[in-house]
Design an enzyme around this catalytic site. Structure first.
Site, short mmCIF file in Angstrom:
data_model
loop_
_atom_site.label_atom_id
_atom_site.label_comp_id
_atom_site.label_asym_id
_atom_site.label_seq_id
_atom_site.Cartn_x
_atom_site.Cartn_y
_atom_site.Cartn_z
CD GLU A 149 -2.96 -1.15 0.48
OE1 GLU A 149 -3.12 -0.18 -0.29
OE2 GLU A 149 -3.72 -2.13 0.49
CB CYS B 121 -1.87 6.97 1.17
SG CYS B 121 -2.99 5.99 2.13
P1 NAD Z 1 8.39 5.23 4.44
O1 NAD Z 1 8.32 4.38 3.24
O2 NAD Z 1 9.62 6.00 4.68
O3 NAD Z 1 8.19 4.36 5.78
C1 NAD Z 1 7.19 3.40 5.91
C2 NAD Z 1 7.74 2.25 6.72
O4 NAD Z 1 8.81 1.67 6.00
C3 NAD Z 1 8.30 2.63 8.08
O5 NAD Z 1 8.03 1.60 9.01
C4 NAD Z 1 9.79 2.69 7.82
O6 NAD Z 1 10.56 2.46 8.97
C5 NAD Z 1 9.94 1.56 6.84
N1 NAD Z 1 11.14 1.61 6.01
C6 NAD Z 1 11.75 2.69 5.47
N2 NAD Z 1 12.86 2.32 4.80
C7 NAD Z 1 12.94 0.95 4.91
C8 NAD Z 1 13.85 -0.03 4.43
N3 NAD Z 1 14.91 0.30 3.70
N4 NAD Z 1 13.62 -1.32 4.74
C9 NAD Z 1 12.56 -1.67 5.48
N5 NAD Z 1 11.66 -0.79 5.96
C10 NAD Z 1 11.85 0.51 5.66
O7 NAD Z 1 7.10 6.10 4.35
P2 NAD Z 1 6.56 7.13 5.43
O8 NAD Z 1 7.18 8.42 5.15
O9 NAD Z 1 6.66 6.59 6.80
O10 NAD Z 1 5.00 7.12 5.09
C11 NAD Z 1 4.46 7.96 4.14
C12 NAD Z 1 4.15 7.24 2.87
O11 NAD Z 1 3.33 6.11 3.09
C13 NAD Z 1 3.41 8.10 1.88
O12 NAD Z 1 3.97 7.99 0.61
C14 NAD Z 1 1.98 7.52 1.88
O13 NAD Z 1 1.26 7.76 0.75
C15 NAD Z 1 2.24 6.10 2.18
N6 NAD Z 1 1.07 5.49 2.81
C16 NAD Z 1 0.29 4.68 2.06
C17 NAD Z 1 -0.84 4.09 2.60
C18 NAD Z 1 -1.69 3.18 1.77
O14 NAD Z 1 -2.49 2.46 2.32
N7 NAD Z 1 -1.56 3.15 0.47
C19 NAD Z 1 -1.19 4.35 3.92
C20 NAD Z 1 -0.38 5.19 4.66
C21 NAD Z 1 0.76 5.75 4.10
#
Ligand code: NAD
Length: 476
Positions: A244, A278
């Site tokens: 997602e 999102c």
């Molecule tokens: P992010 O991708 O930086 O982080 C999300 C998660 O991924 C966190 O737990 C983070 O620690 C982890 N992560 C980051 N780098 C990683 C790696 N190299 N390996 C493993 N895990 C890793 O995103 P964010 O800034 O926390 O969240 C915002 C984003 O999430 C936005 O783009 C938003 O649209 C999206 N989002 C989507 C939905 C959906 O259902 N489609 C819901 C909520 C948020």
């Protein structure tokens, strides 16, 4: 961290701080887990899988009902933790906890309906049956913006399916995850079925999820960039995956719409969670004949919104998650203004009345936005509404679909045929027609194109954790 049914520290003995985004104050220290802790959690999940996967759907259902009850009983505590650590107003936090708990209620019911099939065979002496089996151990990585419900939207269907889970929550909201797991513990989920590894640096945990053959499913909610990285890694072992990811939702106000109702709707959905959702509208296409009425109502409502601590009942806008988020929003606004957009309201950081210690930005409306501006393509994840005026001659569908994302879209119209044509033509997974909340636990949530793969919630949500097995039986 919560591993094998016990609260535990990180093997390396490290901790990291969780801070309040409204004040910058440290709330608490959390175990800073790494590779060894993740392996320990997978060991526990593996041991538990042997018995958990053999329980009946009725036994698992009973436990899911208990989690629902314990989350409801802990609703206030969970909501307060969320407001303190993530920043959203308390009322919104309570709603999120309820939404999060509802996944347990819904999958407590749905798990009893994961029927297989009998399939007509081509030979008279042959029979086919199809069964569902739990995929195995699940690695779940969750974001900070909906720090409770994004955990339960994965854990509820996973354990309902008979899988065991290791969750790695976002580094900005580990306490919300800890509180959620307290509800799991109180409900009596057996040790090892759900495990929590908190970490300041997500990469080592993610690497273990990708490289350990025992993890058969990876489920991720977060940015498209990280999602792609994880998808590439998961391909090495052909793990099942769900993603997602980001979005760039169009919000269309048609020529025949009621501009006042559309403006009321967009205020509610655009500034939800300070725009950090999102499914937040990121391009508002307003028919030129509607622009004045729409903007007048929209601006007057936005100007009444108050930003501040989520514990203040009069506050509708909380802080952004961190300084980088404020800078990103400000960069997009400045870029749009330099390229000719018109500032209707907002457009600056908020630092007065003690807000300088947190990460606040004024709710902002930009008019006259064009495709040349960054905000037209980049996800904002902040409280800025960019308005694009269009004419009868413009190809509305082509403009709205002109994005690599495909999560949510919104349409305001009073014409049934327009509503149906746009619903059918928009390439997005979730479409609100005169509706700003097209989500529910029973409705599959997810995106097309670079917004992700798979669906969460609804009957589709549990299939993400089940493998299909077919048996061909010869009667000879
Ligand atoms: P992010 O991708 O930086 O982080 C999300 C998660 O991924 C966190 O737990 C983070 O620690 C982890 N992560 C980051 N780098 C990683 C790696 N190299 N390996 C493993 N895990 C890793 O995103 P964010 O800034 O926390 O969240 C915002 C984003 O999430 C936005 O783009 C938003 O649209 C999206 N989002 C989507 C939905 C959906 O259902 N489609 C819901 C909520 C948020």
């Amino acid at each position: 961290m919560f591993i094998d049914g016990k609260w535990t520290t990180a093997e390396a003995g490290r901790v990291f701080a969780s801070t309040n985004p409204a004040t910058g104050e440290v709330i608490d220290e959390i175990p800073d887990g790494g590779s060894a802790d993740t392996v320990r959690a997978i060991d526990a999940a593996e041991n538990a899988f042997a018995s958990w996967s053999q329980t009946t759907a009725y036994q698992r259902s009973e436990l899911l009902y208990k989690v629902y009850d314990s989350m409801c009983a802990n609703r206030e505590e969970l909501a307060r933790t969320m407001t303190e650590e993530q920043g959203k107003p308390l009322r919104a936090a309570r709603n999120e906890v309820q939404y999060g708990a509802d996944f347990f209620l819904w999958y407590a019911e749905e798990v009893k309906r994961t029927y297989g099939r009998t399939i007509p065979a081509p030979r008279a002496d042959q029979r086919f049956i199809m069964h569902y089996h739990p995929v195995g151990i699940v690695g779940a990585i969750t974001p900070w913006n909906y720090p409770v419900s994004m955990i339960t939207r994965k854990v509820a269907p996973a354990i309902a399916a008979g899988c065991t889970v290791v969750v790695k929550p976002a580094e900005s909201t580990p306490l919300c995850a800890v509180e959620t797991f307290k509800s799991f513990e109180q409900a009596g989920i057996p040790g090892g079925v759900v495990n929590l590894v908190t970490a300041k640096d997500p990469a080592p945990v993610g690497e273990v999820f990708l490289n350990d053959h025992r993890v058969r499913k990876l489920t991720f909610t977060g940015s498209t960039a990280v999602g792609k990285h994880l998808a590439r890694g998961a391909a090495e072992q052909m793990k099942r995956t769900s993603f997602e990811l980001g979005g760039h939702a169009p919000f269309i106000v048609c020529k025949d719409a009621d501009p006042i109702i559309a403006a009321k709707g967009v205020v509610l959905v655009k500034f939800l969670n300070t725009g950090q959702a999102c499914i937040s509208p990121n391009r508002l296409y307003v028919h030129r004949s509607q622009v004045d009425a729409f903007l007048g109502e929209f601006a007057s409502r936005v100007e009444k919104m108050k930003a501040g601590s989520g514990f203040d009942e009069s506050v509708g806008i909380g802080p952004l998650v961190n300084e980088a988020a404020v800078e990103k929003v400000d960069r997009q606004v400045k870029d749009a203004l330099e390229k000719g957009a018109r500032l209707v309201t907002g457009g600056r950081r908020l630092t007065d009345n003690g807000l300088d210690k947190g990460h606040f930005y004024t709710p902002t409306i930009l008019a006259g936005v064009t495709p040349q501006m960054r905000i037209y393509r980049e996800e904002t994840f902040g409280p800025v509404a960019p308005v694009i005026e269009y004419d009868d001659t413009d190809d509305l569908l082509a403009m709205a679909n002109d994005t690599s994302y495909g999560l949510a879209a919104y349409v305001y119209t009073r014409e049934l045929s327009t509503a149906m044509q746009l619903f059918e033509g928009l390439r997005f997974g979730i479409i609100g027609i005169n509706d700003i909340n097209p989500t529910a636990v029973a409705a599959p949530f997810g995106g097309m194109k670079e917004s992700g793969l798979g669906r969460e919630g609804g009957p589709e949500g549990i299939l993400e954790y089940l493998d299909v097995k077919v048996g061909g039986f010869s009667l000879r």
